[in-house]
Design an enzyme around this catalytic site. Structure first.
Site, PDB file in Angstrom:
ATOM      1  CG  ASP A  32      18.315  46.737   5.668  1.00  0.00           C
ATOM      2  OD1 ASP A  32      18.997  47.382   6.481  1.00  0.00           O
ATOM      3  OD2 ASP A  32      17.369  45.983   5.996  1.00  0.00           O
ATOM      4  CB  SER A 125      27.277  42.478  20.583  1.00  0.00           C
ATOM      5  OG  SER A 125      26.657  42.728  21.820  1.00  0.00           O
ATOM      6  CE1 TYR A 150      23.064  40.510  20.620  1.00  0.00           C
ATOM      7  CE2 TYR A 150      22.548  40.288  18.289  1.00  0.00           C
ATOM      8  CZ  TYR A 150      23.189  40.959  19.334  1.00  0.00           C
ATOM      9  OH  TYR A 150      23.935  42.069  19.072  1.00  0.00           O
ATOM     10  CE  LYS A 154      25.723  40.744  16.404  1.00  0.00           C
ATOM     11  NZ  LYS A 154      25.875  41.337  15.048  1.00  0.00           N
ATOM     12  NE  ARG A 293      16.238  42.621  29.984  1.00  0.00           N
ATOM     13  CZ  ARG A 293      16.561  43.570  29.080  1.00  0.00           C
ATOM     14  NH1 ARG A 293      15.644  44.086  28.283  1.00  0.00           N
ATOM     15  NH2 ARG A 293      17.798  44.027  28.997  1.00  0.00           N
TER      16      ARG A 293
HETATM   17  C1  WQD Z   1      20.143  47.929  29.603  1.00  0.00           C
HETATM   18  C2  WQD Z   1      19.792  47.972  31.084  1.00  0.00           C
HETATM   19  C3  WQD Z   1      18.229  46.277  31.764  1.00  0.00           C
HETATM   20  C4  WQD Z   1      14.852  47.925  29.441  1.00  0.00           C
HETATM   21  C5  WQD Z   1      21.281  44.456  24.781  1.00  0.00           C
HETATM   22  C6  WQD Z   1      21.990  43.372  24.033  1.00  0.00           C
HETATM   23  C7  WQD Z   1      23.242  43.937  23.397  1.00  0.00           C
HETATM   24  C8  WQD Z   1      22.871  45.140  22.562  1.00  0.00           C
HETATM   25  C9  WQD Z   1      22.204  46.187  23.429  1.00  0.00           C
HETATM   26  C10 WQD Z   1      22.457  44.527  20.294  1.00  0.00           C
HETATM   27  C11 WQD Z   1      19.719  46.587  31.717  1.00  0.00           C
HETATM   28  C12 WQD Z   1      17.632  47.675  31.929  1.00  0.00           C
HETATM   29  C13 WQD Z   1      16.111  47.708  29.986  1.00  0.00           C
HETATM   30  C14 WQD Z   1      13.769  48.271  30.287  1.00  0.00           C
HETATM   31  C15 WQD Z   1      15.241  48.184  32.178  1.00  0.00           C
HETATM   32  N1  WQD Z   1      22.004  44.788  21.500  1.00  0.00           N
HETATM   33  N2  WQD Z   1      16.292  47.847  31.332  1.00  0.00           N
HETATM   34  N3  WQD Z   1      14.008  48.394  31.638  1.00  0.00           N
HETATM   35  O1  WQD Z   1      20.466  44.152  27.704  1.00  0.00           O
HETATM   36  O2  WQD Z   1      22.484  45.668  28.166  1.00  0.00           O
HETATM   37  O3  WQD Z   1      22.085  44.862  25.853  1.00  0.00           O
HETATM   38  O4  WQD Z   1      21.018  45.575  23.962  1.00  0.00           O
HETATM   39  O5  WQD Z   1      23.573  44.532  19.870  1.00  0.00           O
HETATM   40  O6  WQD Z   1      23.831  42.948  22.600  1.00  0.00           O
HETATM   41  O7  WQD Z   1      22.396  42.370  24.940  1.00  0.00           O
HETATM   42  O8  WQD Z   1      20.549  46.539  26.838  1.00  0.00           O
HETATM   43  O9  WQD Z   1      18.948  48.410  26.870  1.00  0.00           O
HETATM   44  O10 WQD Z   1      18.051  46.026  27.015  1.00  0.00           O
HETATM   45  O11 WQD Z   1      19.247  46.999  28.975  1.00  0.00           O
HETATM   46  O12 WQD Z   1      15.417  48.292  33.417  1.00  0.00           O
HETATM   47  O13 WQD Z   1      12.590  48.473  29.836  1.00  0.00           O
HETATM   48  O14 WQD Z   1      18.511  48.548  31.236  1.00  0.00           O
HETATM   49  O15 WQD Z   1      17.883  45.439  32.846  1.00  0.00           O
HETATM   50  O16 WQD Z   1      20.221  46.694  33.052  1.00  0.00           O
HETATM   51  P1  WQD Z   1      21.390  45.239  27.255  1.00  0.00           P
HETATM   52  P2  WQD Z   1      19.118  47.002  27.370  1.00  0.00           P
END
Ligand code: WQD
Length: 338
Positions: A32, A125, A150, A154, A293
């Site tokens: 790592d 992913s 990102y 993948k 977002r």
């Molecule tokens: C989840 C939901 C947001 C934060 C990403 C990557 C994916 C993996 C997981 C690495 C969405 C909402 C989020 C916040 C919110 N990463 N949200 N307020 O975007 O589905 O996936 O992370 O492998 O590859 O794409 O995960 O947890 O960011 O968002 O409302 O402060 O929560 O809009 O609907 P996401 P997330």
């Protein structure tokens, strides 16, 4: 198969997988670069399993030191987690993401090939599916049309692995497409420990719960979902880790290249997660609705039949346990690994 090299084994999913590999009797070696992780995690792993982790600070872009690991150990299989993974950051720094994730993987494959090690499990992913037209998502859904660099890394690495396996049948490769990993080991000793302001939902919620953040921003409540907020397939990180142990069996069967979704097959909205967190832990989570977002998709959840049938694996933990375990880690580590 005995010696497993885990790249990125100090990270959130990597560390939980190291625990389950050691518990399953494998000899684990970790490399790592600690760019987004903390080597204190290895002391925590040893507390959980009683087994010391052999780890080395090595970057996949450093071919000399990477090669030295393959000189030192008889590696039987590589589980490849190492990679940059912040969606927003990847939009701002695409070159860094393509170089780190893709060149790093090409270096790893080249050195594995030189040592005739052709067993690989790759951390992919659900983001490779882009914005699915329908749900649940099965592994034969179209991939590509990613919404950020990102995700493209993948997707491109999956393509590289498919072409390599097609060119040389001695390669055995399992591609695991993770949905949304959350939760932590029940000991509260290891968990999600993001640097800076969390991008992901659950670590943000736990930082609100511990008082580090005043409130959660809910990104959009005008999606075409049951309550207007984004729906995702959240999976307990220990379930995810156990999926990797099961994938090793597929490698042993010399099955060529296989692809599996690792999810629960259930979708929860942002507000569902907030509600379940509040009930599970008896803590109110203040939030306010903010604009959508960029790059977010409305709904994403998996069909997990293939992993169930072919790996004999399915997620065991439900959303309440995920919320309990996420909070348990955060409250035991208010400032992450110290
Ligand atoms: C989840 C939901 C947001 C934060 C990403 C990557 C994916 C993996 C997981 C690495 C969405 C909402 C989020 C916040 C919110 N990463 N949200 N307020 O975007 O589905 O996936 O992370 O492998 O590859 O794409 O995960 O947890 O960011 O968002 O409302 O402060 O929560 O809009 O609907 P996401 P997330």
């Amino acid at each position: 198969m005995k010696n497993i090299l885990v790249t990125g084994g100090a990270g959130y999913i990597g560390s939980h997988t190291v625990v389950e590999l050691q518990k399953a009797g494998y000899n684990v070696i970790v490399i790592d670069n600690f760019i987004n992780s903390n080597e204190l995690v290895f002391q925590r792993i040893e507390k959980i399993t009683g087994i010391k982790v052999q780890y080395y600070k090595i970057d996949l872009l450093d071919k000399t030191n990477l090669n030295s690991i393959f000189e030192k150990y008889e590696i039987d299989c590589v589980i490849h987690f190492a990679g940059l993974k912040a969606v927003g950051e990847s939009v701002k720094e695409p070159w860094r993401y393509y170089n780190n994730n893709i060149t790093g993987t090409l270096n790893l494959i080249e050195i594995m090939n030189n040592h005739k090690i052709k067993n690989l499990i790759f951390s992919s992913s659900a983001t490779v599916y882009g914005n699915p037209q329908i749900v649940p998502i099965t592994e034969d859904f179209p991939t590509g049309a990613c919404t950020n660099p990102y995700g493209w890394t993948k997707f491109m690495i999956e393509q590289i692995l498919k072409d390599i396996q097609k060119s040389d049948n001695d390669w055995n490769i399992v591609i695991l497409r993770y949905f949304n990993p959350i939760g932590a080991h029940s000991s509260g000793l290891i968990g999600e420990n993001p640097n800076g302001i969390p991008n992901n939902l659950m670590p943000y919620i736990t930082q609100v719960a511990i008082g580090k953040r005043p409130e959660l921003s809910v990104y959009g409540n005008d999606y075409n979902t049951h309550d207007g907020t984004g729906v995702r397939d959240y999976i307990h990180v220990v379930d995810l880790a156990l999926g990797h142990v099961k994938a090793l069996n597929k490698i042993e069967q010399k099955a060529g290249l296989c692809i599996y979704n690792l999810g629960t097959g259930k979708g929860y909205s942002v507000l569902d997660v907030v509600k379940n967190f509040e009930i599970a832990n008896g803590i109110k989570i203040p939030y306010s609705i903010k604009p959508r977002r960029l790059g977010d998709i409305p709904t994403c959840y998996s069909c997990v039949d293939k992993a169930k049938v072919e790996l004999g694996w399915e997620a065991q933990f439900g959303i309440r346990k995920m919320c309990e375990d996420s909070w348990n880690f955060q409250k035991n580590n208010p400032n992450g690994y110290q």
